[in-house]
Design a protein around this motif. Structure first.
Motif, short mmCIF file in Angstrom:
data_model
loop_
_atom_site.label_atom_id
_atom_site.label_comp_id
_atom_site.label_asym_id
_atom_site.label_seq_id
_atom_site.Cartn_x
_atom_site.Cartn_y
_atom_site.Cartn_z
N PRO A 203 -51.58 -46.69 80.88
CA PRO A 203 -51.53 -45.76 81.95
C PRO A 203 -50.42 -46.33 82.94
N ARG A 204 -50.25 -47.50 83.18
CA ARG A 204 -49.31 -48.04 84.15
C ARG A 204 -47.75 -47.79 83.67
N TYR A 205 -47.54 -47.58 82.32
CA TYR A 205 -46.37 -47.38 81.74
C TYR A 205 -46.01 -45.83 81.63
N GLN A 206 -46.94 -44.89 81.99
CA GLN A 206 -46.96 -43.48 81.85
C GLN A 206 -46.00 -42.93 82.99
N THR A 207 -44.80 -42.77 82.88
CA THR A 207 -43.72 -42.81 83.99
C THR A 207 -43.20 -41.32 84.17
N ASN A 208 -43.22 -40.48 83.10
CA ASN A 208 -42.48 -39.26 82.71
C ASN A 208 -42.80 -38.32 84.27
N ALA A 209 -43.98 -38.03 84.52
CA ALA A 209 -44.29 -37.14 85.69
C ALA A 209 -43.66 -37.64 86.75
N LYS A 210 -43.57 -39.04 86.92
CA LYS A 210 -42.95 -39.49 88.33
C LYS A 210 -41.45 -39.31 88.38
N VAL A 211 -40.87 -39.69 87.22
CA VAL A 211 -39.63 -39.52 86.87
C VAL A 211 -39.02 -37.83 87.15
N GLY A 314 -25.88 -35.71 85.01
CA GLY A 314 -27.45 -35.64 84.71
C GLY A 314 -27.76 -37.05 84.24
N SER A 315 -26.98 -37.59 83.40
CA SER A 315 -27.45 -39.02 82.78
C SER A 315 -27.62 -40.03 83.93
N ARG A 316 -26.71 -40.25 85.02
CA ARG A 316 -26.46 -41.00 85.89
C ARG A 316 -27.72 -40.65 86.93
N LEU A 317 -27.95 -39.51 87.18
CA LEU A 317 -29.13 -39.43 87.87
C LEU A 317 -30.53 -39.78 87.49
N LEU A 318 -30.71 -39.45 86.07
CA LEU A 318 -31.92 -39.93 85.31
C LEU A 318 -32.05 -41.29 85.23
N GLY A 319 -30.93 -41.90 85.00
CA GLY A 319 -31.05 -43.47 84.90
C GLY A 319 -31.52 -44.07 86.08
N LEU A 320 -31.00 -43.55 87.32
CA LEU A 320 -31.32 -43.99 88.73
C LEU A 320 -33.04 -43.80 88.88
N ALA A 321 -33.46 -42.68 88.57
CA ALA A 321 -35.03 -42.31 88.75
C ALA A 321 -35.71 -43.18 87.77
N VAL A 322 -35.27 -43.35 86.52
CA VAL A 322 -36.07 -44.14 85.60
C VAL A 322 -36.13 -45.74 86.05
N ASP A 323 -35.07 -46.16 86.41
CA ASP A 323 -35.11 -47.62 87.00
C ASP A 323 -35.98 -47.67 88.32
N PHE A 324 -35.75 -46.77 89.12
CA PHE A 324 -36.79 -46.63 90.51
C PHE A 324 -38.05 -46.89 89.99
N ILE A 325 -38.73 -46.10 89.16
CA ILE A 325 -40.15 -45.90 88.77
C ILE A 325 -40.45 -47.01 87.87
N GLU A 326 -39.39 -47.31 86.80
CA GLU A 326 -39.89 -48.47 86.07
C GLU A 326 -39.81 -49.89 86.74
N LEU A 327 -39.10 -50.16 87.73
CA LEU A 327 -39.18 -51.33 88.76
C LEU A 327 -40.56 -51.47 89.38
N GLN A 328 -40.93 -50.36 89.85
CA GLN A 328 -42.33 -50.51 90.46
C GLN A 328 -43.58 -50.63 89.68
#
Length: 444
Positions: A203-211, A314-328
């Motif tokens: 559950p903690r790694y289910q990040t798609n919705a937040k990204v 779009g890849s640059r933006l997606l990478g930022l969002a993924v790192d921001f959520i996955e860091l947390q």
């Protein structure tokens, strides 16, 4: 089937003279000219023939008993105006000839005795004139008909064009609505698949919705074009598709702790995700964003070591969002970091891992907006399930405690759906807080 050329119909001539030897001479001269010949010895006999036979040319003697040639030509002109008329005269009365020309509208006259070649030539010219005159009349009639049709068409053309324009606009509007509904259904189906995909992760790694919420909020805030927004929405839902083949242990391990073969698998997950989507024609743009979302601004990323502007926006933006959520979530470093600390790390690696200007705009969005970021800039209200009313519109996806997508953002609630949510709360022994769009009076 090819058209068969029709044989020309031979011209039909009527020769009229009260002297039988003259008729015989005329018939002999014209026998081999290809004409259909009729003969008569007086005017009444000629009229009788004209009553029952179609005649193209009349050649009559001027002086005949009972009815002279001038009178016969006048009668023929009145009853059969398309029949060409010529006089054969042996007298030199100019006044009588002029009367015949004026009253009978004859084509010409031949003097007795005639020249055989001149006779043949005159008859050919008379028939050619008759044909030309008939064709002129036919074309004039056709032109009049076409002009009338054109006038009628012009009178209604503007109305017809306007009606057709309205019809096409209505069709276009209907197709646009159908396309939007189809695309919405396509996105919803992708989100459902994404929620199923998430079941593979803790559950903690289910990040798609937040990204997805982050990239949509950024896209709305900065007015990204509709096509890119659509591709980003799908990419956020499917970016970790390439992780499905990982072992449970690897999935639960932070990226910084992966070694050896695990790190190689990790570096391949963007291309694996792209490969799984490339067979879907409408996912090509999404697949490209997924492939490059782990590229770094300084060129040290993967899989293609793209650098700077060569990395799709779009890849640059997606990478930022993924790192921001996955860091947390503790998916990159061995421990979870706080939201402020995650923003600090993004700022620290700006210009190395991230596009500097894009990173600044992303951090500003995350600092100014509420943590959920599902409102897309529209006012929302948080309600308990029992406070919901039919026709309210969801401002965020609703998921079960296991992460399963139940209702997607933008869904209009009904009494039946509200009842289902209340039953689900009882079954899961928890209370949902539902975000719905607020219809402010100022917005109406």
């Amino acid at each position: 089937m090819e058209d068969v050329a029709q044989e020309p119909v031979p011209a039909r001539l009527l020769l009229v003279d009260d002297e039988p030897n003259v008729l015989a001479s005329l018939s002999r001269v014209l026998r081999h000219e290809g004409y259909v010949l009729h003969t008569a010895e007086n005017g009444p006999s000629a009229l009788a023939i004209l009553e029952r036979e179609p005649i193209d040319l009349l050649l009559c003697d001027f002086l005949m008993p009972d009815m002279d040639g001038a009178e016969l030509c006048t009668r023929v002109r009145q009853q059969w105006p398309n029949c060409q008329r010529l006089l054969l005269t042996g007298q030199s009365d100019l006044a009588a000839t002029v009367r015949a020309i004026n009253d009978g509208h004859i084509y010409g006259y031949l003097a007795k005795p005639w020249d055989d070649d001149g006779l043949r030539l005159t008859l050919r010219q008379a028939l050619q004139h008759q044909h030309a005159e008939s064709e002129r009349k036919r074309l004039e009639a056709l032109t009049r008909t076409q002009n009338q049709e054109l006038a009628a068409l012009n009178a209604t053309l503007e109305q017809r064009v306007e009606a057709r324009t309205q019809e096409l606009k209505q069709t276009s509007d209907m197709l646009e609505v159908a396309f939007q509904e189809l695309r919405k259904s396509y996105v919803t189906a992708t989100k459902v698949f994404s929620s199923l995909l998430s079941q593979r992760f803790p559950p903690r790694y289910q990040t798609n919705a937040k990204v997805g919420a982050l990239v949509q909020a950024f896209a709305t805030e900065h007015g990204l074009d509709e096509k890119l927004q659509h591709e980003l929405e799908l990419a956020a839902a499917l970016y970790n598709l390439g992780k499905l083949a990982w072992s449970d242990r690897m999935i639960a391990s932070p990226a910084e702790q992966l070694t050896g073969e695990q790190r190689e698998l990790y570096r391949r997950y963007p291309t694996t995700g792209e490969n799984l989507l490339m067979s879907l024609e409408h996912m090509e743009g999404t697949a490209r964003l997924i492939r490059h979302h782990r590229e770094h601004w300084n060129g040290n990323g993967f899989p293609d070591r793209l650098q700077g502007e060569a990395i799709p926006y779009g890849s640059r933006l997606l990478g930022l969002a993924v790192d921001f959520i996955e860091l947390q979530r503790g998916m990159i470093l061995p421990q979870q970091v706080t939201r402020p600390r995650a923003l600090e790390l993004l700022r620290k690696f700006s210009g190395r891992l991230y596009d500097p200007s894009l990173c600044r705009a992303f951090i500003a969005l995350c600092q100014d907006k509420a943590p959920d970021l599902e409102s897309h800039g529209r006012p929302v209200t948080a309600l308990e399930t029992r406070q919901l009313q039919p026709r309210m519109v969801l401002a965020q996806d609703i998921r079960s405690t296991s992460g399963m997508l139940l209702l997607h953002e933008g869904k209009e609630l009904t009494a039946h759906l509200i009842e289902k949510l209340m039953l689900l709360e009882e079954a899961e022994n928890q209370r949902y807080t539902i975000l719905v769009y607020r219809e402010d009076k100022d917005d109406e």
